[in-house]
Design a protein around this motif. Sequence first.
Motif, short mmCIF file in Angstrom:
data_model
loop_
_atom_site.label_atom_id
_atom_site.label_comp_id
_atom_site.label_asym_id
_atom_site.label_seq_id
_atom_site.Cartn_x
_atom_site.Cartn_y
_atom_site.Cartn_z
N UNK A 24 -33.80 -31.63 -52.46
CA UNK A 24 -33.01 -30.40 -51.94
C UNK A 24 -31.61 -30.58 -52.20
N UNK A 25 -30.96 -31.59 -52.35
CA UNK A 25 -29.69 -31.60 -52.76
C UNK A 25 -29.20 -31.53 -54.10
N UNK A 26 -30.05 -30.94 -54.78
CA UNK A 26 -29.78 -30.83 -56.22
C UNK A 26 -30.14 -29.16 -56.60
N UNK A 27 -29.53 -28.49 -57.67
CA UNK A 27 -29.66 -27.20 -58.13
C UNK A 27 -30.94 -27.12 -59.17
N UNK A 59 -30.79 -36.39 -43.53
CA UNK A 59 -30.97 -34.69 -43.06
C UNK A 59 -29.88 -34.64 -41.80
N UNK A 60 -29.95 -35.41 -40.70
CA UNK A 60 -29.03 -35.34 -39.90
C UNK A 60 -27.61 -35.44 -40.16
N UNK A 61 -27.21 -36.35 -41.15
CA UNK A 61 -25.80 -36.42 -41.49
C UNK A 61 -25.46 -35.18 -42.42
N UNK A 62 -26.36 -34.64 -43.14
CA UNK A 62 -25.85 -33.50 -43.83
C UNK A 62 -25.89 -32.23 -43.00
N UNK A 63 -26.70 -32.12 -42.10
CA UNK A 63 -26.59 -31.11 -41.30
C UNK A 63 -25.25 -31.41 -40.27
N UNK A 64 -24.80 -32.78 -39.82
CA UNK A 64 -23.59 -32.63 -39.12
C UNK A 64 -22.39 -32.26 -39.83
N UNK A 73 -38.39 -31.77 -34.59
CA UNK A 73 -38.74 -31.95 -35.83
C UNK A 73 -39.33 -30.91 -36.38
N UNK A 74 -39.68 -29.78 -35.67
CA UNK A 74 -40.06 -28.57 -36.50
C UNK A 74 -39.10 -27.77 -37.14
N UNK A 75 -37.87 -28.10 -37.00
CA UNK A 75 -36.99 -27.39 -37.53
C UNK A 75 -36.77 -28.25 -38.87
N UNK A 76 -37.26 -29.26 -39.23
CA UNK A 76 -36.78 -30.15 -40.39
C UNK A 76 -37.09 -29.33 -41.62
N UNK A 77 -38.20 -28.70 -41.89
CA UNK A 77 -38.53 -27.79 -43.26
C UNK A 77 -37.58 -26.44 -43.29
N UNK A 78 -37.12 -25.83 -42.22
CA UNK A 78 -36.01 -24.88 -42.09
C UNK A 78 -34.94 -25.31 -42.52
N UNK A 80 -33.97 -27.93 -44.40
CA UNK A 80 -34.18 -28.44 -45.76
C UNK A 80 -33.94 -27.51 -47.12
N UNK A 81 -34.76 -26.45 -46.35
CA UNK A 81 -34.74 -24.99 -47.22
C UNK A 81 -33.28 -24.43 -47.37
N UNK A 82 -32.81 -24.52 -45.92
CA UNK A 82 -31.31 -23.92 -46.04
C UNK A 82 -30.48 -24.71 -46.90
N UNK A 83 -30.32 -26.15 -46.54
CA UNK A 83 -29.62 -27.05 -47.30
C UNK A 83 -29.69 -26.83 -48.92
N UNK A 84 -30.94 -26.49 -49.39
CA UNK A 84 -31.39 -26.39 -50.66
C UNK A 84 -30.69 -24.99 -51.29
#
Length: 108
Positions: A24-27, A59-64, A73-78, A80-84
């Motif tokens: 998810x960190x790639x285009x 994921x935690x470091x990227x969000x920070x 944990x329920x927010x994980x997928x949300x 990941x999609x937002x970062x992508x």
Amino acid sequence: MKCQKCEKEFKEDFLQESHDIPCYLFDGDKRKTKKQKADKYGRHWLCKDCHQKYESLILTACLKFVGEELVDDEERVFWIKELSKQPENLKLELRKIAEKIKEEFFDG
């Protein structure tokens, strides 16, 4: 087979092949394109527990970095999609963070 982090032996179906830098960190418009880019950074075989820990650290470091946090944990997928969906210049910085975590996780 051995987990490449905890080095415990597991049945092969209990290990997961993990991208060192998450897709998810790639285009790319397709998952396959993102996977091909992520493959260039390497993969590790991890047990489910180590894989979960590794993914959570990244994921935690990227969000920070973007000023957010993972509340549960329920927010994980949300997230990941937002970062992508983020622009490539931001993803480049997030990949640098993921690379640093990779070094610390496997060498530390």
